[in-house]
Design a protein around this motif. Sequence first.
Motif, PDB file in Angstrom:
ATOM      1  N   ILE A   1       0.843  -1.198   0.000  1.00 49.55           N
ATOM      2  CA  ILE A   1       0.000   0.000   0.000  1.00 49.55           C
ATOM      3  C   ILE A   1       0.879   1.249   0.000  1.00 49.55           C
ATOM      4  CG2 ILE A   1      -1.755   1.280   1.287  1.00 49.55           C
ATOM      5  CD1 ILE A   1      -2.703  -1.375   2.458  1.00 49.55           C
ATOM      6  N   SER A   2       1.894   1.244   0.860  1.00 50.33           N
ATOM      7  CA  SER A   2       2.801   2.392   0.914  1.00 50.33           C
ATOM      8  C   SER A   2       3.574   2.542  -0.394  1.00 50.33           C
ATOM      9  CB  SER A   2       3.791   2.220   2.075  1.00 50.33           C
ATOM     10  OG  SER A   2       3.104   2.097   3.293  1.00 50.33           O
ATOM     11  N   ALA A   3       4.001   1.419  -0.962  1.00 56.66           N
ATOM     12  CA  ALA A   3       4.765   1.471  -2.212  1.00 56.66           C
ATOM     13  C   ALA A   3       3.935   2.026  -3.366  1.00 56.66           C
ATOM     14  CB  ALA A   3       5.273   0.078  -2.564  1.00 56.66           C
ATOM     15  N   SER A   4       2.628   1.782  -3.325  1.00 54.66           N
ATOM     16  CA  SER A   4       1.763   2.272  -4.402  1.00 54.66           C
ATOM     17  C   SER A   4       1.744   3.795  -4.444  1.00 54.66           C
ATOM     18  CB  SER A   4       0.346   1.734  -4.225  1.00 54.66           C
ATOM     19  OG  SER A   4      -0.237   2.242  -3.042  1.00 54.66           O
ATOM     20  N   VAL A   5       1.919   4.443  -3.278  1.00 53.70           N
ATOM     21  CA  VAL A   5       1.972   5.905  -3.240  1.00 53.70           C
ATOM     22  C   VAL A   5       3.199   6.406  -3.993  1.00 53.70           C
ATOM     23  CG1 VAL A   5       2.156   7.916  -1.718  1.00 53.70           C
ATOM     24  CG2 VAL A   5       0.728   5.969  -1.060  1.00 53.70           C
ATOM     25  N   ILE A   6       4.335   5.720  -3.805  1.00 53.51           N
ATOM     26  CA  ILE A   6       5.560   6.098  -4.521  1.00 53.51           C
ATOM     27  C   ILE A   6       5.366   5.925  -6.024  1.00 53.51           C
ATOM     28  CG2 ILE A   6       8.002   5.559  -4.837  1.00 53.51           C
ATOM     29  CD1 ILE A   6       8.093   4.682  -1.927  1.00 53.51           C
TER      30      ILE A   6
END
Length: 456
Positions: free
Chosen positions: A302-307
């Motif tokens: 989920i956090s990586a999708s923001v990047i």
Amino acid sequence: MTDTMTEFDSILEALHQAIEKTDAAAAIKTLQQADHDETAKLIDRLSAEDRQALFGLLTPEQGAEVLERVYYFQGADIIEELSAEVAAPFVAELDSDDRADLMNELDQADSEAILEELDEDLAHETRRFMAYPDGTAGAIMYSEFVSFQADMTVEEILNDIQTNRKKYIEFGVQYAYVLSQDKQLLGVLPVRNLLFASRSQQASEIMIPNPTTVHAYDTIEELEDIFEEHNYLGLPVINKDGCLIGIIDRESTTEALQEAATEDLLKFQGLMGKEELRSMPLKVRSGRRLSWLSINVVLNLISASVIAMHQDTLEAVIALAVFLPIISDMSGCSGNQAVAVSMRELSLELISPKEFRRVFFKESSVGLINGACLGLLIGGLAWLWKGNAVLGLVVGTALALNTTVAVCVGGLVPLALKACRQDPALASGPILTTVTDMCGFMLILGLASLCLPYLV
């Protein structure tokens, strides 16, 4: 340090040799050479086969002594490696509180099999002690105490002590307890009172009447408050009828509080359930860790999708990549401090799960101040490093805002989980990590996208 390690290694080697030679006397002598705290380490270094062989050499009394000197989860591993018929005599020799704690560490099938092998009265007492919830007086009390009838004379009491001195020495007697004919607690009889009383006096005449008592379902926090307020070495535990059913000592209460704090820390770090030891099978250890890490993989995606959503901005201003982990880590640390405070206050019942507004205002105030200070610090460093004031403003603002969010989330998540009857120690960590990472990445990359012309 080297000398200590060498001495330990020599003791371990001597124990190995004693087991290989099936020399019970040498094994006992070697174990007695080790410090009390080193026994757990020695047992941990033995293979499962060596542990079984060792307990095959020991008498029930000797085996119980070893079990009392290791951690409960180590003792459970040892007992589970033995058949119920072999394990039962060792378990029977344990003190009542140690026996119940050990049996609660076992799988239900194993504990029931061993209970079936015990004496009927002993099995009944053990089941009763096992039924008390963790964190209560019943879970840490013991039933080995010295008691006398109120109408017994000092001479009769002293004769009884002499007759049963070997048994009473093992109890570690500080006080005796005076009971009525129906086992109700009437008073406490200090040993000092016995020494200076007339031989013809009765126990009721020299006892301390109306002693402070606790009940089996009182919490360890309540017990600790009593021990802090009074200089007691122990407290009698009574049932609803006023009958004495066990004793709590100060040391056991302190240890229980420390163990509860340690368990919360292990859960918070993802080491759920039964404690892991490196002597456990590789498959078990790997499976336990993977079950937790697999959840974190999903959360991190989920956090990586923001990047991924701001990939163009990141490629244009590569310096931002340096600050992404800094903002995530520093905000996470701030959030973890708030989690720790909320969990401590919940455990001490200083706050209730409904006090969202109070906790929010308290934590947001701290978050704004600390966020501003940290933001100014990291923003100034970014400005000095790249000579770009806008970069410093973006990084500093992102850290300040994310720290405020992290502190508020860290303070409120344990309350929300507690309100939903979930374990805050287990779930607060991954929730906080996901939120702080996602918000931190979104803030710095979002602000950088808005200010992109001034950054390239």
